[in-house]
Write a protein that holds these residues in place. Structure first.
Motif, PDB file in Angstrom:
ATOM      1  N   PHE A   1       0.823  -1.209   0.000  1.00 15.27           N
ATOM      2  CA  PHE A   1       0.000   0.000   0.000  1.00 15.27           C
ATOM      3  C   PHE A   1       0.857   1.257   0.000  1.00 15.27           C
ATOM      4  O   PHE A   1       0.465   2.279  -0.568  1.00 15.27           O
ATOM      5  N   GLU A   2       2.031   1.192   0.608  1.00 10.80           N
ATOM      6  CA  GLU A   2       2.916   2.359   0.670  1.00 10.80           C
ATOM      7  C   GLU A   2       3.479   2.724  -0.695  1.00 10.80           C
ATOM      8  O   GLU A   2       4.030   3.804  -0.871  1.00 10.80           O
TER       9      GLU A   2
ATOM     10  N   TYR B   1      -1.315   6.393  -1.067  1.00 11.58           N
ATOM     11  CA  TYR B   1      -0.453   6.574   0.106  1.00 11.58           C
ATOM     12  C   TYR B   1       0.539   7.722  -0.104  1.00 11.58           C
ATOM     13  O   TYR B   1       0.773   8.540   0.791  1.00 11.58           O
TER      14      TYR B   1
ATOM     15  N   ARG C   1      -2.200  11.499   1.374  1.00 14.15           N
ATOM     16  CA  ARG C   1      -2.157  11.369   2.834  1.00 14.15           C
ATOM     17  C   ARG C   1      -1.711  12.698   3.434  1.00 14.15           C
ATOM     18  O   ARG C   1      -0.769  13.329   2.937  1.00 14.15           O
TER      19      ARG C   1
ATOM     20  N   GLN D   1      -4.483   4.008   6.690  1.00 13.50           N
ATOM     21  CA  GLN D   1      -4.539   3.010   5.634  1.00 13.50           C
ATOM     22  C   GLN D   1      -5.897   2.291   5.656  1.00 13.50           C
ATOM     23  O   GLN D   1      -6.521   2.171   6.711  1.00 13.50           O
TER      24      GLN D   1
END
Length: 336
Positions: free
Chosen positions: A8-9, A14, A18, A237
């Motif tokens: 996900f990063e 992300y 964010r 997340q």
């Protein structure tokens, strides 16, 4: 060798969407300030060569009714809530399959929330933006329908309500590129629904009360739906939001999910996780939506402080169109 980042990063969500609470508030405040400046600049342009006294009165009226960042958010939230209504309409007309409903809804909401991080309601009132985000979400989530099919249920619903305006194809399509551009051409959105299902499957190996676990999982969707309207998506997340929603549902069903968590995480990780989950649960539980009456009151103010450069009803807009010989599309405000 440095640890490889989690999957996900590596996503655009992300990396580009964010924010800390402070940076998000600052961004919205600055957008609002610049939007106010554009409105006043447009009104001054509109007044050139006209009645100065009338112009001063008009500018004073707009200034007195200028929306604050908080009022912008409330109006946007009302139309975010309307996405849920439209999901029901399309489900009834069988234009959206049941398995696509959650993702289309969540993606449309996310698109609209992202759009208003780079735009203000003075320039783009939320109704048409909401519909464009919804239609774009059907494409992104593999639930595409022809624009004629998309418009048909809207027209029927508007006629039933006795609406003074009727949504046309160009109202949706005319804003599509503007929306995509504001989304920085990043259309992939990750939601908590899939993560919640993954947790449900994993918990079955640790929790014996299978029926209660299933009821808890079903109830989790309600809290995920609520989370979509908050700013949690900009801070956490999807898997964290899913687990926070699961915890809220577990409290209702009297299910001990801590039994699962203590076996899945070490003490240090669990300490950090509980802090995050507490914030997520609080964000979901305390979020209050905007009422129709409140939205209508704000929308009435917006009518008085629209940016005339983008308002088809304004003298400046009509003058600009006449000079250019072209008609750029701009949405109109409608709070019915």
């Amino acid at each position: 060798m440095a640890d490889r980042p989690q999957l996900f990063e590596q996503t655009s969500q992300y990396q580009h969407w964010r924010f800390t609470r402070a940076s998000l508030a600052k961004l919205r405040t600055e957008n609002n300030r610049q939007g106010v400046e554009r409105v006043l600049h447009g009104l001054r342009q509109e007044a050139q060569g006209g009645d100065q006294e009338a112009s001063d009165t008009r500018i004073a009226e707009a200034t007195a009714n200028m929306l604050t960042p908080e009022e912008e958010l409330k109006l946007i939230d009302f139309y975010l809530k309307m996405i849920n209504v439209y999901v029901t309409i399309y489900r009834a007309s069988k234009l959206l399959k049941p398995e696509s409903l959650d993702n289309v809804k969540a993606t449309a909401i996310n698109f609209m929330k992202r759009f208003y991080l780079h735009n203000v309601v003075f320039d783009y009132p939320p109704k048409s933006i909401m519909l464009t985000c919804f239609y774009l979400a059907t494409k992104v989530e593999n639930a595409f329908m022809k624009i004629e099919d998309f418009i048909r249920p809207l027209a029927a619903a508007e006629a039933k309500r006795g609406s003074k305006t009727q949504t046309k194809s160009e109202d949706v399509l005319g804003l599509e590129f503007i929306v995509i551009q504001s989304l920085q051409f990043e259309l992939a959105v990750h939601h908590p629904y899939r993560a919640a299902y993954g947790f449900y499957l994993d918990m079955q190996a640790f929790i014996n009360e299978k029926d209660v676990l299933r009821e808890t999982y079903d109830r989790t969707a309600h809290y995920i739906d609520k989370s979509l309207h908050t700013d949690l998506v900009f801070h956490y997340q999807p898997s964290q939001i899913a687990l926070g929603a699961f915890k809220l549902a577990a409290k209702e069903k009297d299910l001990d999910v801590d039994l699962y968590l203590t076996q899945r995480f070490d003490a240090r990780s669990l300490e950090l996780l509980y802090s995050v989950l507490d914030e997520i649960q609080d964000g979901i539980a305390t979020f209050a939506t905007t009422s129709k009456e409140e939205a209508q009151a704000i929308d009435l103010k917006l009518i008085l402080c629209r940016n005339p450069e983008k308002n088809p009803n304004s003298t400046l807009y009509k003058r600009t169109v006449a000079a250019q010989g072209d008609v750029p599309y701009v949405s109109d405000s409608d709070s019915d």
